[in-house]
Design an enzyme around this catalytic site. Structure first.
Site, PDB file in Angstrom:
ATOM      1  N   LYS A  84      28.905 132.203  17.833  1.00 41.56           N
ATOM      2  CA  LYS A  84      30.182 131.620  17.446  1.00 41.56           C
ATOM      3  C   LYS A  84      31.083 132.752  16.947  1.00 41.56           C
ATOM      4  CE  LYS A  84      28.694 126.942  16.256  1.00 41.56           C
ATOM      5  NZ  LYS A  84      27.367 127.064  16.911  1.00 41.56           N
ATOM      6  N   ASP A 118      30.005 130.674  22.154  1.00 45.87           N
ATOM      7  CA  ASP A 118      30.144 129.248  21.859  1.00 45.87           C
ATOM      8  C   ASP A 118      31.610 128.886  21.661  1.00 45.87           C
ATOM      9  OD1 ASP A 118      27.617 128.156  22.010  1.00 45.87           O
ATOM     10  OD2 ASP A 118      27.106 128.602  19.931  1.00 45.87           O
ATOM     11  N   ARG A 168      28.878 127.289  30.462  1.00 40.81           N
ATOM     12  CA  ARG A 168      28.236 126.102  29.870  1.00 40.81           C
ATOM     13  C   ARG A 168      29.293 125.026  29.682  1.00 40.81           C
ATOM     14  NH1 ARG A 168      26.369 126.833  23.974  1.00 40.81           N
ATOM     15  NH2 ARG A 168      24.523 127.881  24.804  1.00 40.81           N
ATOM     16  N   GLY A 172      31.831 118.050  23.839  1.00 40.04           N
ATOM     17  CA  GLY A 172      32.717 118.431  22.744  1.00 40.04           C
ATOM     18  C   GLY A 172      32.434 117.583  21.520  1.00 40.04           C
ATOM     19  N   THR A 214      23.945 118.443  27.431  1.00 43.92           N
ATOM     20  CA  THR A 214      24.106 117.040  27.059  1.00 43.92           C
ATOM     21  C   THR A 214      22.752 116.400  26.833  1.00 43.92           C
ATOM     22  OG1 THR A 214      25.096 114.921  27.702  1.00 43.92           O
ATOM     23  CG2 THR A 214      24.088 116.224  29.456  1.00 43.92           C
ATOM     24  N   ARG A 276      24.390 118.111   8.943  1.00 44.64           N
ATOM     25  CA  ARG A 276      25.205 117.664  10.083  1.00 44.64           C
ATOM     26  C   ARG A 276      24.333 116.912  11.083  1.00 44.64           C
ATOM     27  NH1 ARG A 276      27.496 122.782   9.440  1.00 44.64           N
ATOM     28  NH2 ARG A 276      26.362 123.666  11.205  1.00 44.64           N
ATOM     29  N   ARG A 277      23.162 117.460  11.389  1.00 43.38           N
ATOM     30  CA  ARG A 277      22.270 116.818  12.359  1.00 43.38           C
ATOM     31  C   ARG A 277      21.764 115.473  11.830  1.00 43.38           C
ATOM     32  NH1 ARG A 277      24.272 118.463  15.896  1.00 43.38           N
ATOM     33  NH2 ARG A 277      24.127 120.563  16.709  1.00 43.38           N
TER      34      ARG A 277
END
Length: 295
Positions: A84, A118, A168, A172, A214, A276-277
């Site tokens: 990132k 990323d 990739r 989003g 995905t 977050r996950r």
């Protein structure tokens, strides 16, 4: 339950995070990648941490990515890295960010490896496309991520296509202004699928290798049908999934002979990534809350 996650003891969050995070050190990441490789999966490694406070922190992140690339080479692993740019100081100093990213790309090139840039939120989109544009004339071992839920991807993808290039695609995940999103993407994730398949088709048409990122089984089925209809060899694309997510689907793809690459995060910022996950996964959130209430 999602709002209550900050109340959960960190030790419980850490226990749940072992499913999604390889650990906090390079050695732990190497051990997890070795297991994935044994299953038939390739990997891409993400050093956890996004926006940095200063450029010294960005330099340390670059150094750690180089350490990862050295370890991957030393252990003969099937893995590349995902970076990132905000973690390299993109929003603080673009010139220094480019310098640090170039160091990582150079290190990957020495080992015959690859670096994925990323994609982040709208504040970074054009900056990251421009960053790749400056690197590409000198380096072929670097590629970008595009997000199918953005209208602009129809324009952004065209200069990135071509024989021998590597892209990739993902749906989003960032919260963006609705006017920038396709169809009803802001409220219906399945509305993105037709656009995603269009972009995959453009990659197939132009000989561009595409990583299909995905966990949507319907979308995956659409990609495999599209590949069969155009007689696309399976070496020209792969499916990419998060560590610890949809493992039965991952195994089905492996059994069917498709390439699968697992996104392997590790590092000291395990708590932020884990929460977050957990918020995205009600099953895990429920497990944590039950564990906290029954201790």
């Amino acid at each position: 339950m999602a709002h209550a996650i900050p109340l959960v003891p960190r030790v419980l969050v850490q226990k749940a995070s072992r499913r999604y995070i390889a650990g906090s050190t390079v050695g732990e990441a190497v051990a997890r990648i070795r297991k994935l490789n044994a299953l038939g999966c390739a990997a891409t490694v993400d050093v956890l941490g996004e926006v940095v406070a200063d450029m010294r922190e960005a330099e340390r992140t670059a150094d750690e990515y180089i350490e990862v690339l050295d370890a991957v080479h030393a252990h003969g692993l099937d893995a590349n890295v995902s970076v990132k740019p905000s973690a390299l100081g993109l929003l603080l100093d673009e010139a220094h960010c480019e310098h640090y990213l170039l160091r990582i790309v150079d290190a990957a090139a020495r080992h015959g490896n690859f670096v994925r840039i990323d994609m982040e939120d709208a504040s970074c989109t054009q900056k990251e496309i421009d960053l790749l544009g400056r690197l590409r004339p000198r380096h072929t071992n670097v590629g970008l991520v595009l997000q199918a839920y953005l209208k602009r991807t129809y324009r952004d993808i065209e200069p990135l296509l071509g024989q021998g290039r590597n892209l990739r695609l993902c749906k989003g995940i960032y919260v963006e202004d609705r006017q920038h999103l396709v169809d009803d993407a802001w409220r219906d994730r399945s509305a993105i699928n037709a656009h995603f398949l269009h972009h995959v088709g453009r990659c197939f048409d132009t000989g561009t290798f595409v990583g299909v990122a995905t966990h949507d089984a319907e979308l995956i089925d659409g990609v495999t049908r599209l590949a069969r209809s155009r007689d696309i060899d399976r070496s020209r694309f792969e499916f990419q999934m998060l560590l610890g997510v949809c493992e039965p689907l991952r195994d089905q793809l492996l059994l069917a002979g498709y390439g699968v690459r697992i996104y392997v995060p590790y590092g000291k910022d395990w708590y932020g990534y884990s929460t977050r996950r957990i918020k995205e996964n009600p099953q895990i959130a429920g497990y944590l809350m039950r564990a906290m209430l029954t201790r």
